[in-house]
Design an enzyme around this catalytic site. Structure first.
Site, PDB file in Angstrom:
ATOM      1  N   GLU A   1      55.925  39.002  37.920  1.00  0.00           N
ATOM      2  CA  GLU A   1      54.625  38.261  37.273  1.00  0.00           C
ATOM      3  C   GLU A   1      54.202  36.942  38.061  1.00  0.00           C
ATOM      4  OE1 GLU A   1      57.061  39.487  35.514  1.00  0.00           O
ATOM      5  OE2 GLU A   1      56.135  41.066  34.357  1.00  0.00           O
TER       6      GLU A   1
ATOM      7  N   HIS B   1      56.271  42.610  22.856  1.00  0.00           N
ATOM      8  CA  HIS B   1      55.085  43.432  23.231  1.00  0.00           C
ATOM      9  C   HIS B   1      54.033  43.196  22.230  1.00  0.00           C
ATOM     10  CE1 HIS B   1      58.655  45.006  25.329  1.00  0.00           C
ATOM     11  NE2 HIS B   1      57.666  45.648  26.223  1.00  0.00           N
TER      12      HIS B   1
END
Lengths: 322, 341
Positions: A59, A126
Site C-alpha cells: 500500500e 475490513h
C-alpha cells in the site's frame, strides 16, 4: 435499466479512462478477468490495456508510485482493497501527498478509493471508516458519497481536482443502493445536500448513515415530527453554511457517523455549529458514532456497534425532549 | 575498484575518470559550503538542523553527475554533492537553510527537505524509504507518456534500508521494471546506531538478488571507483537492465546533524579503511598524480570560497517569510480549502 452504487463507480472509471489519457488505475487484484475484490474495475483492464495495473501488496508503494506519477502529469486512481489497509499507506498519503503542494508548489492530483464502512461479518480490519483521520491532516480533500448519483459524479470530479482526494466509497451501499440511471446533473464538490427537508431537528451525517437517518426520519414523520437530513457529501471541505442553515430552520442538531467516536466528523460539525451558530440552537447538540472498540465480527455485535435506526431514534427523542 | 584508480594514475597527468576533476571540484565546494553552514549554525544563524555529507562526498557526487535533463533524482540528507552535481544552485541551498522567502521552499520547509520537482529533483520527506516509490511513479509516468532514455536515481542509507517503505519501493520498482538506481551508502551509523543493530545480513548488496536487481559494491572513499561503479549502474538502468543497487561503504565524518557530537563513534571504527576522508584522499591523489598543482588547487579554493560567500550573503540579505502575509492554504484548488471558523 438500473445502476448500483458499485456500477456507478465502475462507470465513472470507464468514463475517466475513456476521456482522459492521463488516468490510470493502480491497485491490488484489479486487473485481468478478476476485476477487483469488489469488481469495481471488472472489464476495464481489457478495455483499456496498460492502464489498469495490478500492484504487489504494498500500500505504501502503491500510493508513493501514484504520487510520483501525478507529479509527472498523470491522474492516477489508487484502489485500496479495503479502507482499513490504507493505514499502511498513511505516511505516503499524509506526509508525502498531503504536504507536496504546500512545500513545492507542484500539485499532487491522486485519487485514492477507499472501500469503507461496515458490512456484517467483516470484523475489525475490513470495516473501518477513516474519513476523520484523513480530514484531520492538511492537504487532502475527503469525500464520502452516499448515493449512486454522487458515487458517479464525485469520482469524476475527484480525478479532475489538482489535489489528493480521499474518496470513501461505502461497501454496504455497493449492492444495496440502486438508481434508475446515471445522473446528468451534479452538485459540486464541497456542497452538502439537504436530502430531506424538516423543521424539528437536523440530522447531519454522511455516507451509509444518510440512509439510516432517512429511515429514522420516515418513522418520526408518522408521528408528525419532521426531521431534516443533511448529507455532508464532502467531509473536507465541510459545508458549514448548509449545516448552519439547516440548524437555523430546526434549532436542534444530531450528528451521526459510522466512524469511531473520539474526535472525527461528528465532533467537528458540532464544534462548528456551537461556535458559529450557538444562538441557533434550542437544545444541546448530540452525536452518535460507532462504539469505542474495534469493529466486531458477529452480526449481533456489529449491528449494535454502529449507529442503527434504533439507537439513532433514541438520540432523536432525547434531543427533542430537551 | 581501486585498480581503476591506479591504472589511471600510472598514465601520468591523466585523471582516472573523465569527470574526476569536475567531481572533485563539486566535492570541495560541498565541503567548504557545508563548513560554512555548520559555522552559521553554531553562530545561531540557522534555525532547525544542519545535516552534513562529510565523508560521503565521493559517492554522492557520483549520484548526481551522470544524470541528465529528464532524469529523476531523489537525494537524501547527505547529498549536497549529488544535488550540486545534478544542477541545484548553491543559492537554493543557502536560501533554504537561511529561510529566505525567495528560496524553493519559501520558509515552508527547511534544510535538506528542499527540492525542485520540476527540474527533476524531488523534495525528500523525513520518513526513510518513502521517496523510492515516488521515483518509481515518476518513471512509470514518463514511460506512459512515451518518453525514452530516462533514468531515476535515489539514495538511501544502511538505516533507511531497513524500513518497510524501502522494501515496498524497491520491490515495486522491479515489478514495474523501471530504470531505477538505488545507491545505498553504509556510513556505519544510523544516527547513533551501528550496523549490528541495523541489519542481520552479511552485506546489504546481497539483497539485490532478492529484489531482482543487479548489485554492485563500491568503496565510498575512492572517487574514481564511485564514478565508475555508479556511472555503470546508471548506464545499465538507462539501457533497460533491471533496477540497480549500489552499496557504498563510508564512515559518516560528522554527527547525524550538527547538534550531534557523534561521541558514540568508536576509535576502532575510525581506523577502518572506509573511515578515510574521501575528499582528502582525492586531493592527495590529484597532487601525487599531478592532475593539478598546489597553486591551481589553491586557486580553486579561493573561487569556491567566493561562490559560497556570495550565495550565503545573498540569502542573508533576503526577506524571511512573514506569518501575516503567508498564504495558509495547503491545497492548490483554493475553492476547496476548508473554511475553519
Amino acid at each position: 435499466m438500473s445502476v448500483t452504487y458499485l456500477e456507478a463507480i465502475r462507470e465513472a472509471q470507464t468514463y475517466l479512462l475513456r476521456e482522459d489519457k492521463r488516468v490510470f488505475i493502480y491497485g491490488q487484484d484489479i486487473a485481468g478477468k478478476f476485476g477487483g475484490a469488489f469488481k469495481a474495475t471488472k472489464g476495464l483492464a481489457e478495455q483499456f490495456p496498460g492502464r489498469v495495473l495490478n500492484t504487489p501488496i504494498s500500500e505504501d508503494a502503491m500510493v508513493g508510485t501514484a504520487i510520483g506519477a501525478a507529479m509527472e502529469g498523470m491522474r492516477p486512481i489508487v484502489e485500496m482493497q479495503f479502507a482499513d489497509f490504507s493505514s499502511i499507506a498513511l505516511n505516503q498519503i499524509l506526509n508525502n501527498a498531503g504536504t507536496q503542494y504546500w512545500r513545492t508548489q507542484v500539485p499532487c492530483p491522486i485519487t485514492i478509493r477507499l472501500p469503507s464502512g461496515g458490512t456484517k461479518g467483516s470484523g475489525p480490519f475490513h470495516s473501518q471508516s477513516m474519513e476523520g483521520i484523513y480530514s484531520h491532516y492538511p492537504g487532502l480533500v475527503v469525500l464520502t458519497p452516499a448515493t449512486v448519483e454522487d458515487a458517479y459524479t464525485m469520482l469524476i470530479d475527484a480525478v479532475a481536482i489538482d489535489d489528493p482526494v480521499i474518496y470513501c466509497e461505502h461497501k454496504y451501499l455497493y449492492y444495496h443502493l440502486k438508481a434508475d440511471a446515471l445522473p446528468k446533473d451534479r452538485l459540486p464538490i464541497g456542497k452538502a445536500r439537504v436530502v430531506r427537508p424538516g423543521r424539528d431537528l437536523s440530522i447531519v451525517t454522511n455516507s451509509a448513515m444518510v440512509h439510516e437517518a432517512l429511515a429514522v426520519a420516515q418513522q418520526f414523520s408518522a408521528d408528525g415530527i419532521e426531521i431534516e437530513v443533511v448529507d455532508l457529501r464532502s467531509v473536507k471541505p465541510l459545508d458549514t453554511d448548509t449545516v448552519l442553515a439547516s440548524v437555523a430552520r430546526t434549532g436542534r442538531l444530531l450528528c451521526v457517523g459510522e466512524a469511531f467516536p473520539w474526535g472525527g466528523v461528528t465532533a467537528e460539525v458540532i464544534a462548528r455549529v456551537t461556535t458559529e451558530g450557538f444562538h441557533l440552537l434550542d437544545a444541546a447538540p448530540a452525536r452518535i458514532n460507532a462504539k469505542d472498540t474495534p469493529i466486531p465480527y458477529h452480526p449481533n455485535l456489529w449491528s449494535e456497534h454502529r449507529p442503527n435506526a434504533k439507537t439513532i431514534a433514541a438520540k432523536v427523542r432525547q434531543v427533542l425532549a430537551e | 575498484m581501486l585498480q581503476t584508480a591506479e591504472r589511471g594514475a600510472s598514465k601520468s597527468k591523466k585523471a582516472p575518470h573523465k569527470k574526476y576533476l569536475e567531481a572533485f571540484r563539486i566535492m570541495l565546494q560541498t565541503r567548504v559550503f557545508e563548513e560554512k553552514l555548520a559555522s552559521l549554525y553554531r553562530g545561531g544563524m540557522i534555525t532547525g538542523g544542519v545535516y552534513l555529507g562529510k565523508g560521503q562526498e565521493a559517492v554522492s557526487v557520483a549520484c548526481g553527475l551522470f544524470l541528465q535533463k529528464g532524469d529523476v533524482f531523489a537525494p537524501l540528507i547527505r547529498d549536497q554533492a549529488g544535488r550540486s552535481a545534478f544542477g541545484e544552485p548553491l543559492l537554493d541551498v543557502a536560501r533554504t537553510y537561511l529561510g529566505s522567502r525567495q528560496g524553493p521552499m519559501r520558509g515552508r520547509d527547511g534544510n535538506i527537505h528542499r527540492g525542485c520537482p520540476k527540474a527533476g529533483q524531488l523534495a525528500m520527506i523525513s520518513h526513510l524509504g518513502a521517496m523510492i516509490s515516488v521515483v518509481v511513479g515518476k518513471l512509470l509516468a514518463k514511460r506512459m507518456k512515451g518518453e525514452k532514455g530516462f533514468v531515476g536515481l535515489t539514495t538511501i542509507g544502511e538505516g533507511g534500508m531497513q524500513t518497510g517503505a524501502t522494501h515496498e519501493g524497491m520491490n515495486i520498482a522491479a515489478v514495474e521494471r523501471v530504470p531505477l538506481v538505488v545507491v545505498a551508502t553504509n556510513n556505519h551509523y544510523a544516527y547513533s546506531t551501528p550496523n549490528d543493530r541495523q541489519f542481520g545480513c552479511a552485506d546489504l548488496v546481497d539483497r539485490a538478488k532478492g529484489y531482482g536487481y543487479e548489485g554492485s559494491s563500491v568503496d565510498g572513499t575512492d572517487l574514481a571507483a564511485c564514478l565508475e561503479v555508479i556511472s555503470a549502474a546508471v548506464k545499465r538502468a538507462r539501457a533497460g537492465r533491471p533496477p540497480q543497487l549500489v552499496v557504498a561503504s563510508t564512515l559518516r565524518l560528522a554527527g547525524h546533524g550538527e547538534h550531534d557530537d557523534a561521541s558514540y563513534v568508536t576509535d576502532d571504527i575510525r581506523r577502518e579503511p572506509f573511515a578515510q576522508d574521501a575528499l582528502q584522499r582525492t586531493e592527495q591523489f590529484i597532487l601525487e598524480q599531478e592532475l593539478m598543482d598546489r597553486e591551481a588547487l589553491q586557486q580553486m579554493r579561493v573561487e569556491i570560497a567566493a561562490e559560497v560567500d556570495e550565495a550565503v550573503a545573498t540569502a542573508q540579505q533576503e526577506d524571511t517569510p512573514v506569518g501575516s502575509e503567508e498564504d495558509w492554504c495547503a491545497i492548490s484548488t483554493r475553492e476547496l480549502a476548508d473554511q475553519i471558523p
